[in-house]
Design a protein around this motif. Structure first.
Motif, PDB file in Angstrom:
ATOM      1  N   LYS A  93       0.617  -1.272   0.004  1.00 31.75           N
ATOM      2  CA  LYS A  93      -0.004  -0.062  -0.013  1.00 31.75           C
ATOM      3  C   LYS A  93       0.821   1.321   0.147  1.00 31.75           C
ATOM      4  O   LYS A  93       0.757   2.304  -0.671  1.00 31.75           O
ATOM      5  N   ALA A  94       1.827   1.290   0.858  1.00 31.99           N
ATOM      6  CA  ALA A  94       2.911   2.486   0.868  1.00 31.99           C
ATOM      7  C   ALA A  94       3.400   2.582  -0.540  1.00 31.99           C
ATOM      8  O   ALA A  94       3.616   3.810  -0.965  1.00 31.99           O
ATOM      9  N   VAL A  95       4.031   1.585  -0.867  1.00 32.48           N
ATOM     10  CA  VAL A  95       4.732   1.690  -2.262  1.00 32.48           C
ATOM     11  C   VAL A  95       3.832   2.311  -3.367  1.00 32.48           C
ATOM     12  O   VAL A  95       3.925   3.194  -4.106  1.00 32.48           O
ATOM     13  N   LYS A  96       2.349   1.639  -3.472  1.00 37.78           N
ATOM     14  CA  LYS A  96       1.557   2.046  -4.256  1.00 37.78           C
ATOM     15  C   LYS A  96       1.230   3.829  -4.358  1.00 37.78           C
ATOM     16  O   LYS A  96       1.123   4.491  -4.998  1.00 37.78           O
ATOM     17  N   ASP A  97       0.784   4.109  -2.882  1.00 35.27           N
ATOM     18  CA  ASP A  97       0.548   5.436  -2.654  1.00 35.27           C
ATOM     19  C   ASP A  97       1.503   6.363  -2.649  1.00 35.27           C
ATOM     20  O   ASP A  97       1.212   7.306  -3.410  1.00 35.27           O
ATOM     21  N   LEU A  98       2.658   6.171  -2.497  1.00 34.63           N
ATOM     22  CA  LEU A  98       3.751   7.181  -2.804  1.00 34.63           C
ATOM     23  C   LEU A  98       4.548   6.825  -4.030  1.00 34.63           C
ATOM     24  O   LEU A  98       4.726   7.941  -4.983  1.00 34.63           O
ATOM     25  N   LEU A  99       5.291   5.911  -4.428  1.00 35.93           N
ATOM     26  CA  LEU A  99       6.183   5.742  -5.616  1.00 35.93           C
ATOM     27  C   LEU A  99       4.964   5.798  -6.832  1.00 35.93           C
ATOM     28  O   LEU A  99       5.779   6.191  -7.755  1.00 35.93           O
ATOM     29  N   ASP A 100       4.039   5.435  -6.938  1.00 33.37           N
ATOM     30  CA  ASP A 100       3.058   4.815  -8.036  1.00 33.37           C
ATOM     31  C   ASP A 100       2.201   6.275  -7.982  1.00 33.37           C
ATOM     32  O   ASP A 100       2.320   7.025  -8.885  1.00 33.37           O
ATOM     33  N   ARG A 101       1.351   6.779  -7.028  1.00 31.66           N
ATOM     34  CA  ARG A 101       0.204   7.489  -7.167  1.00 31.66           C
ATOM     35  C   ARG A 101       0.856   8.940  -6.993  1.00 31.66           C
ATOM     36  O   ARG A 101       0.452   9.861  -7.519  1.00 31.66           O
ATOM     37  N   ARG A 102       2.132   9.383  -6.287  1.00 33.62           N
ATOM     38  CA  ARG A 102       2.595  10.312  -6.219  1.00 33.62           C
ATOM     39  C   ARG A 102       4.302  10.381  -6.893  1.00 33.62           C
ATOM     40  O   ARG A 102       5.073  11.226  -6.644  1.00 33.62           O
ATOM     41  N   SER A 103       3.962   9.797  -8.056  1.00 35.24           N
ATOM     42  CA  SER A 103       5.476   9.470  -8.796  1.00 35.24           C
ATOM     43  C   SER A 103       6.095  10.802  -9.344  1.00 35.24           C
ATOM     44  O   SER A 103       7.298  10.856  -9.658  1.00 35.24           O
ATOM     45  N   GLY A 104       5.251  11.911  -9.639  1.00 34.26           N
ATOM     46  CA  GLY A 104       5.656  13.212  -9.990  1.00 34.26           C
ATOM     47  C   GLY A 104       6.795  13.698  -8.829  1.00 34.26           C
ATOM     48  O   GLY A 104       7.768  14.511  -9.224  1.00 34.26           O
ATOM     49  N   ILE A 105       6.777  13.154  -7.615  1.00 38.01           N
ATOM     50  CA  ILE A 105       7.679  13.926  -6.712  1.00 38.01           C
ATOM     51  C   ILE A 105       8.657  12.811  -5.959  1.00 38.01           C
ATOM     52  O   ILE A 105       9.490  13.026  -5.414  1.00 38.01           O
ATOM     53  N   TYR A 106       8.268  11.326  -6.380  1.00 34.54           N
ATOM     54  CA  TYR A 106       9.074  10.467  -5.835  1.00 34.54           C
ATOM     55  C   TYR A 106       9.824   9.520  -6.910  1.00 34.54           C
ATOM     56  O   TYR A 106      10.075   8.536  -6.670  1.00 34.54           O
ATOM     57  N   SER A 107      10.088  10.224  -8.096  1.00 34.88           N
ATOM     58  CA  SER A 107      10.947   9.490  -9.005  1.00 34.88           C
ATOM     59  C   SER A 107      12.510   9.784  -9.018  1.00 34.88           C
ATOM     60  O   SER A 107      12.964   9.446 -10.218  1.00 34.88           O
ATOM     61  N   SER A 108      12.966  10.760  -8.459  1.00 35.10           N
ATOM     62  CA  SER A 108      14.307  11.040  -8.336  1.00 35.10           C
ATOM     63  C   SER A 108      14.914  10.009  -7.832  1.00 35.10           C
ATOM     64  O   SER A 108      14.885   8.891  -7.110  1.00 35.10           O
ATOM     65  N   ARG A 109      16.505  10.406  -7.822  1.00 39.72           N
ATOM     66  CA  ARG A 109      17.340   9.399  -6.996  1.00 39.72           C
ATOM     67  C   ARG A 109      18.245  10.275  -5.468  1.00 39.72           C
ATOM     68  O   ARG A 109      18.623  11.165  -6.287  1.00 39.72           O
ATOM     69  N   PRO A 110      18.524   9.403  -4.721  1.00 36.74           N
ATOM     70  CA  PRO A 110      19.509  10.260  -3.611  1.00 36.74           C
ATOM     71  C   PRO A 110      20.890  10.155  -4.324  1.00 36.74           C
ATOM     72  O   PRO A 110      21.256   9.377  -5.426  1.00 36.74           O
ATOM     73  N   ASP A 111      21.723  11.120  -4.008  1.00 37.11           N
ATOM     74  CA  ASP A 111      23.124  11.342  -4.425  1.00 37.11           C
ATOM     75  C   ASP A 111      23.828  10.033  -3.982  1.00 37.11           C
ATOM     76  O   ASP A 111      24.196   9.984  -2.817  1.00 37.11           O
ATOM     77  N   MET A 112      24.143   9.157  -4.633  1.00 35.36           N
ATOM     78  CA  MET A 112      24.951   7.762  -4.560  1.00 35.36           C
ATOM     79  C   MET A 112      26.532   8.165  -5.077  1.00 35.36           C
ATOM     80  O   MET A 112      26.735   7.713  -6.250  1.00 35.36           O
ATOM     81  N   TYR A 113      27.226   8.634  -4.285  1.00 33.15           N
ATOM     82  CA  TYR A 113      28.348   9.426  -4.701  1.00 33.15           C
ATOM     83  C   TYR A 113      29.391   8.392  -5.223  1.00 33.15           C
ATOM     84  O   TYR A 113      29.948   8.537  -6.536  1.00 33.15           O
ATOM     85  N   LEU A 114      29.677   7.558  -4.708  1.00 29.55           N
ATOM     86  CA  LEU A 114      30.599   6.259  -5.276  1.00 29.55           C
ATOM     87  C   LEU A 114      30.194   5.585  -7.012  1.00 29.55           C
ATOM     88  O   LEU A 114      30.671   5.255  -7.499  1.00 29.55           O
TER      89      LEU A 114
END
Length: 545
Positions: free
Chosen positions: A82-103
């Protein structure tokens, strides 16, 4: 009147101490999580190995949405469908970036699509990839899959102990055909070995403590290379990886320009480069990233399937009974998919039982958000906890049992399941979520079905015995470490079910050989491939006029 110097210094120190005192704390309103320590937060609790087990324990203790405070960074962990659907899917406009993974960025030259932040460049690449991997395009690759699968079966007849190598060649050769237009014909191909070795080292680097420290305390990046051996190592990985990926790209680009290339994805990539002018290194990493994705994830899942059949022989027997009833003496094909629900269940269960992206690749939220009363701050990493969801006993009773009957009434494709509005009806989470959903899932699903159905149709997969005749039972919990995982190498006994089955495999491969030239490349390509002949942009414009 000017303040005395010592007053200014005292005030400055007080500000610095106050700011430092906030590092490592869990701010009010954030999702719950384990207790923190000043400056480091939960860093001291992060597991050095098998992180998926600890992340699942925390989900059981703190709920489906919890937070980890990691030095200066925040990680929000989603452990329910449910949490994955609610945030990563339904709010994909703001949850589709990546954190800075330096190495990871250093090891990729900042060019790997997997790690790119959400933006114009990522969207441009995604559009090109979508045009070549969508469901319509995926149907045209079936002849490639059929050929490579039969080559896999033939290889297992003669070298069953090298099943891992043959599986990897199967998935790699399918992908080299689609991306670059050539087959990988040998399990000893040096570029095949380089790909898997390099990606394994990249995955280990991404999962290392050193990589995490440089992400969580960016000030450490100012240290010189002699004090950061992992950064030196990442740069060397990039050199070798770039040599492979950009080398593949430049070779096929030259062949495309002079008209000698076989139809492949890079035709569209050359056209896009003509129009938009992006660099050869970026093009090399776009094509190389697809090569590693198509090769590694599917092969890892199939290796997990072989292990599951060794550990759960009753499942293999049930699958063979269904195959014998539906297919009899002929080899199964993709046309049999509707009539083989148990085998379809084996595909889904393989992806659930041994998910290669075991804790997912973190997303990042690009602005402050709120979910179920909790604050999710801008810039936070957002992890979709694949292992916890796949092994939730409420969702999947007795989760460590390999049971294809979980999907007895599920005839959805992976794409249909991922897009199902009811999150509880999604089959698995291996292919990601939201705008980061894997675009090659249609191809991967077909490759898995062909391999699983035909392996069970042709072979018995049994526990191996050592030189003393003692069974060597693989440990399903003995996994590689890193960003992406798979079972560590294990022995298995793979023998034809009958002489007739073995002969049928050889006959089918002989028919395939008639389609190949003396170098075992396609003599005449299958009809229906999506790629058009390459023409320079100026020639296209002239035709349109």
């Amino acid at each position: 009147m000017a303040l005395p110097l010592y007053t200014l210094l005292t005030a400055l120190v007080a500000v610095v101490v106050y700011q430092l005192s906030k590092i490592g704390r869990r701010p009010k309103g954030y999702p719950p999580g384990p207790p923190t320590l000043p400056l480091i937060g939960n860093l001291h609790l992060m597991p050095k190995e098998k992180p998926h087990l600890q992340f699942k324990k925390w989900a059981e203790e703190y709920g489906p949405v919890y937070s980890l405070i990691l030095g200066t960074k925040v990680m929000i962990v989603l452990s329910s469908d449910k949490a994955v659907k609610d945030l990563l899917d339904r709010r994909s406009g703001i949850y589709s970036s990546r954190p800075d993974m330096y190495l990871g960025r250093i090891a990729s030259g900042g060019l790997r699509m997997l790690l790119m932040e959400y933006g114009e460049q990522w969207r441009m690449i995604r559009k090109i990839v979508h045009n070549n991997l969508n469901i319509r395009a995926a149907r045209t690759y079936v002849p490639y899959q059929d050929l490579e699968n039969k080559a896999l079966l033939h290889g297992l007849l003669d070298e069953p102990h090298l099943f891992i190598d043959h599986i990897r060649r199967y998935t790699n050769s399918l992908t080299t055909q689609m991306i670059f237009g050539f087959r990988t014909t040998s399990i000893d191909d040096p570029k095949l070995k380089q790909l898997y070795h390099g990606f394994d080292k990249f995955s280990q680097l991404m999962g290392s403590e050193g990589a995490a420290l440089l992400d969580l305390f960016p000030i450490l990046r100012a240290l010189p290379d002699f004090m950061l051996p992992l950064r030196r190592y990442a740069k060397k990985l990039h050199e070798k990886e770039s040599e492979l990926y950009v080398g593949h790209w430049l070779n096929v680009k030259k062949a495309i320009k002079n008209g000698t290339a076989k139809p492949c994805f890079c035709l569209d990539l050359v056209r896009a480069q003509d129009e938009q002018g992006f660099s050869d290194p970026l093009a090399g990493y776009v094509s190389g990233s697809l090569l590693e994705a198509g090769s590694d994830t599917t092969s890892a899942t199939l290796i997990g399937f072989v292990q599951a059949m060794v550990l759960f022989p009753e499942v293999a027997k049930a699958g063979q009974e269904e195959l014998d009833r539906v297919c009899g003496d002929r080899m199964p094909t993709l046309e049999d998919v509707p009539e083989l629900p148990f085998i379809r269940g084996c595909v889904k269960e393989s992806l659930r039982w041994m998910p290669t992206d075991i804790v997912g690749v973190p997303h990042a939220v690009i602005r402050d958000d709120e979910y179920e009363g909790y604050t999710i701050p801008k810039g936070a990493g957002v992890m979709w906890n694949v292992w916890a969801i796949h092994n939730d006993p409420q969702r999947h009773p007795d989760p460590r049992r390999f049971d294809p009957m979980r999907y007895a009434d599920d005839d959805q494709t992976a794409a249909e399941a991922a897009n199902n509005a009811d999150a509880s009806q999604r089959d698995h989470f291996v292919f990601g979520a939201g705008r980061r959903l894997c675009q090659g899932m249609h191809i991967a699903e077909r490759s898995l079905f062909l391999a699983i159905s035909r392996l069970l149709w042709a072979f018995d997969l049994r526990t191996a015995r050592n030189e003393y005749g003692v069974e060597v039972v693989p440990d399903a919990e003995d996994l590689t470490e890193g960003l992406l995982i798979q079972p560590k190498p294990f022995p298995a006994s793979i023998v034809p079910r009958s002489d007739d089955k073995a002969e049928k495999v050889r006959e089918e491969w002989e028919k395939m050989e008639e389609l190949l030239d003396e170098e075992m490349q396609w003599n005449v390509l299958p009809e229906g491939l999506i790629w058009k002949e390459y023409k320079k942009a100026a020639e296209v414009d002239l035709e349109e006029v």
